[in-house]
Design an enzyme around this catalytic site. Structure first.
Site, short mmCIF file in Angstrom:
data_model
loop_
_atom_site.label_atom_id
_atom_site.label_comp_id
_atom_site.label_asym_id
_atom_site.label_seq_id
_atom_site.Cartn_x
_atom_site.Cartn_y
_atom_site.Cartn_z
N GLY A 167 0.83 -1.19 0.00
CA GLY A 167 0.00 0.00 0.00
C GLY A 167 0.87 1.24 0.00
O GLY A 167 2.08 1.14 0.11
N ASP A 211 -9.34 18.25 -14.57
CA ASP A 211 -10.75 17.88 -14.53
C ASP A 211 -11.16 17.23 -15.85
O ASP A 211 -11.87 16.23 -15.88
CB ASP A 211 -11.63 19.11 -14.33
CG ASP A 211 -11.32 19.84 -13.04
OD1 ASP A 211 -10.78 19.19 -12.13
OD2 ASP A 211 -11.63 21.04 -12.96
N GLU A 220 -14.27 26.31 -8.29
CA GLU A 220 -14.47 25.35 -7.20
C GLU A 220 -15.93 25.30 -6.76
O GLU A 220 -16.46 24.23 -6.43
CB GLU A 220 -13.56 25.67 -6.00
CG GLU A 220 -12.07 25.57 -6.31
CD GLU A 220 -11.64 24.22 -6.89
OE1 GLU A 220 -12.28 23.19 -6.57
OE2 GLU A 220 -10.69 24.21 -7.69
N THR A 224 1.13 4.42 5.48
CA THR A 224 -0.18 3.88 5.87
C THR A 224 -0.08 2.91 7.04
O THR A 224 -1.06 2.29 7.42
CB THR A 224 -0.85 3.18 4.68
OG1 THR A 224 0.12 2.35 4.04
CG2 THR A 224 -1.39 4.18 3.69
N GLY A 225 1.12 2.75 7.59
CA GLY A 225 1.24 1.96 8.81
C GLY A 225 1.71 0.53 8.62
O GLY A 225 1.49 -0.31 9.48
P1 ADP Z 1 4.55 2.69 6.15
O1 ADP Z 1 5.46 1.65 6.71
O2 ADP Z 1 3.30 2.15 5.57
O3 ADP Z 1 5.22 3.65 5.22
P2 ADP Z 1 4.63 3.61 8.83
O4 ADP Z 1 4.21 2.45 9.60
O5 ADP Z 1 6.10 3.87 8.76
O6 ADP Z 1 4.05 3.57 7.38
O7 ADP Z 1 3.88 4.89 9.41
C1 ADP Z 1 4.57 6.03 9.86
C2 ADP Z 1 3.90 6.60 11.08
O8 ADP Z 1 2.60 7.10 10.76
C3 ADP Z 1 3.66 5.58 12.16
O9 ADP Z 1 4.77 5.44 12.99
C4 ADP Z 1 2.47 6.16 12.89
O10 ADP Z 1 2.87 7.19 13.77
C5 ADP Z 1 1.67 6.79 11.79
N1 ADP Z 1 0.67 5.87 11.24
C6 ADP Z 1 0.61 5.42 9.97
N2 ADP Z 1 -0.43 4.60 9.78
C7 ADP Z 1 -1.04 4.48 10.97
C8 ADP Z 1 -2.18 3.74 11.43
N3 ADP Z 1 -2.88 2.96 10.59
N4 ADP Z 1 -2.54 3.85 12.74
C9 ADP Z 1 -1.82 4.64 13.56
N5 ADP Z 1 -0.75 5.35 13.19
C10 ADP Z 1 -0.35 5.30 11.92
ZN ZN Z 2 -11.35 21.76 -11.08
#
Ligand code: ADP
Ligand code: ZN
Ligand code: MG
Length: 550
Positions: A182, A477, A400, A186-187
């Protein structure tokens, strides 16, 4: 005799190279590590002197007071542009180490290798980038917001990690490799850590980039070392970040990557069900991976980690607001609504930047205004980096307002969350943000309405200025409208004639006519919206509801 003469200087050179390496690495480690968002805060307040961009894990920079800092490398495309726009000197470096140092190190390592054949790469272990966490990480699933399915999959894995024997006793095939994919931020890393934390299992992490950055042979030996450590610890989570760096489709010619990948595949088929090891890998680019990695018994489980939806955004905001003093008036619910398309990392940055602003003030809690001003930094760069002329602002407001009004009238299920005429650093003059309900199937009417909403900006410009004065602001657009129309004509057979080109044009013409008609019918609402945008610049969900319900 011959051999001895060679050994003396060789050992000397090797020791020198290793010493040098420690000096260099040591210096790197002394630099202060600053989060990405804090870095930009310093950059934007003129406190950064120069930046060296690398392919590595960190950017290094020097502050105007001489402090050396390191910042996690976001590998964002517009980073350099933003830096240059802020008049910061930017250097680029392929590797974190200067070429002469690499040369010496390679020489030293070669000598070490040739002297210690069979005993493993002596000394190399000292700086292998395995991040081993013999203790389980102190985070759990409570700290991550993820979709129900994702959490369930990970809970299953946690159960397996806790009691691998229970599963093997039933002959259950253990999951081996799980690929998290992903967009960045995104975590994925967080989920991997939380899995280890939840299962109270050790965590071994490495980044794909670390495997391939050094010289030949090391990547493969690092892979083996990683698995050796995990086995020695009696199991755990092995996390390989940015696996695409080693797992790209084989393109012959990169021996190092090939060797590393093969070592990984061998290790993965080598450990058995009862070892209690789970390998997690993360990538932003699933499509570039070598199919060999995705086969049965390797990374055969895949979990998509997408951008968070409204409820997940709320949860993420709540998680990161836990230790921050927020003013009672702040509604995280409302901020969750305004942050469509934000990644978890951006949400975290939003709260962090707001906290920094409040801390600078030095008293009282974090205010709504802190979040407001942080919002612009996180999403769309600086507020108005370049002044817009009044005329530009007026066209943008109409444009807009056109999108917003048509979205409101023709897509009643969509929630309009934010409309603004504040230009973004990415070049858009303004933008309208709406959240569409997730639907599996769209009707022809839905699709036409989406095209109308996309064309609403141009239609509104036309109404205000006449055909000859419409602007280039609608380029994106129009592209979007055309894409939908093309898919309708080609993929969904929703045209009249069956000739894709003709159908596509007919759909676009029909949609443009409907857009024009809709705006003319509700011209008073359109003007109210445009006027409100000119005065307030940004309208949020509630403002929009109020204006549109009049
Ligand atoms: P990725 O590995 O997908 O690039 P990370 O895990 O390194 O993303 O995310 C970076 C930071 O963003 C995390 O340490 C956290 O602080 C925050 N974060 C990202 N996604 C989440 C989530 N789903 N829930 C809570 N915090 C998140
Ligand atoms: Zn537009
Ligand atoms: Mg990550």
């Amino acid at each position: 005799m011959k051999r001895r003469r060679w050994m003396g200087p060789a050992a000397f050179a090797a020791a020198g190279a290793v010493l040098l390496l420690f000096l260099i690495l040591g210096r790197g480690e002394q630099a202060v590590i600053l989060s990405y968002s804090d870095f930009w805060l310093l950059a934007e307040t003129g406190q950064v002197e120069s930046v060296t961009l690398t392919d590595g894990e960190y950017w290094s920079s020097t502050l105007t007071d001489g402090t050396a800092i390191r910042t996690p490398n976001p590998r964002a495309v517009d980073g350099k542009e933003r830096l240059l726009a802020l008049d910061i000197a930017v250097k680029e470096q392929e590797s974190a180490l200067p070429a002469w140092a690499l040369g010496l190190i390679a020489l030293g390592a070669f000598i070490l290798f040739s002297q210690s054949k069979g005993k493993g790469a002596l000394g190399l272990k000292k700086y292998a980038a395995v991040q081993a966490d013999e203790q389980a990480p102190e985070i759990s699933f409570q700290d991550v917001a993820a979709s129900g399915e994702t959490l369930q999959s990970l809970k299953d894995l946690a159960a397996f990690l806790k009691e691998p024997k229970r599963f093997s006793a039933y002959g259950a095939r253990a999951p081996k490799g799980v690929l998290l994919y992903g967009p960045p931020g995104t975590g994925k890393t967080l989920l991997a850590k939380a899995l280890a934390g939840e299962a109270k299992a050790p965590f071994f992490a490495m980044s794909g980039a670390d495997f391939v950055q050094v010289y030949v042979g090391v990547g493969a030996s690092r892979v083996r070392e990683l698995f050796r450590k995990a086995r020695k610890a009696g199991g755990g989570v092995i996390f390989i970040d940015e696996i695409d760096a080693i797992g790209k489709k084989r393109d012959s010619g990169n021996d190092e990557r090939e060797q590393t990948l093969n070592a990984l595949l061998t290790e993965m088929s080598g450990f058995s069900e009862s070892d209690g090891i789970i390998v997690l890998a993360a990538t932003n680019r699933l499509d570039t991976l070598d199919p060999a990695l995705l086969r049965e018994g390797r990374f055969d489980r895949r979990i998509e980690v997408g951008l968070p939806d409204h409820d997940q955004r709320l949860k993420i905001l709540e998680v990161h607001a836990r230790k921050k003093p927020l003013h009672g008036d702040i509604s995280l619910e409302s901020w969750a609504g305004q942050t469509a398309l934000f990644s978890g990392a951006q949400l975290e940055a939003l709260l962090n930047e707001a906290a920094i602003r409040a801390a600078r003030r030095g008293s009282g809690p974090i205010l709504e205004a802190d979040l407001e001003s942080a919002f612009c930094g996180v999403t769309v760069g600086e507020e108005a980096p370049r002044r817009m002329t009044e005329a530009e602002k007026r066209v943008t407001a109409w444009h807009e307002a056109g999108h917003a009004l048509i979205t409101h009238c023709m897509l009643p299920d969509a929630r309009l969350t934010r409309v603004t005429v504040i230009p973004s650093s990415r070049g858009a003059a303004g933008y309208s943000m709406s959240v569409q309900p997730d639907k599996l199937l769209h009707t022809r009417r839905d699709l036409i309405a989406m095209i109308c909403a996309a064309l609403g900006g141009r239609a509104a410009e036309e109404l205000l200025l006449g055909r000859d004065n419409v602007t280039t602001g609608a380029a994106n657009d129009l592209k979007k409208a055309r894409e939908i129309a093309a898919a309708m004509a080609k993929d969904y057979a929703m045209g009249e004639t069956g000739d894709p080109d003709k159908d596509e044009n007919a759909i676009l013409i029909q949609a443009m006519d409907s857009a024009r008609a809709c705006l003319k019918d509700h011209r008073d609402a359109l003007e109210r919206l445009a006027h409100a945008l000119l005065t307030k610049e940004t309208l949020r969900e509630n403002d929009l509801k109020e204006i549109l319900s009049q």
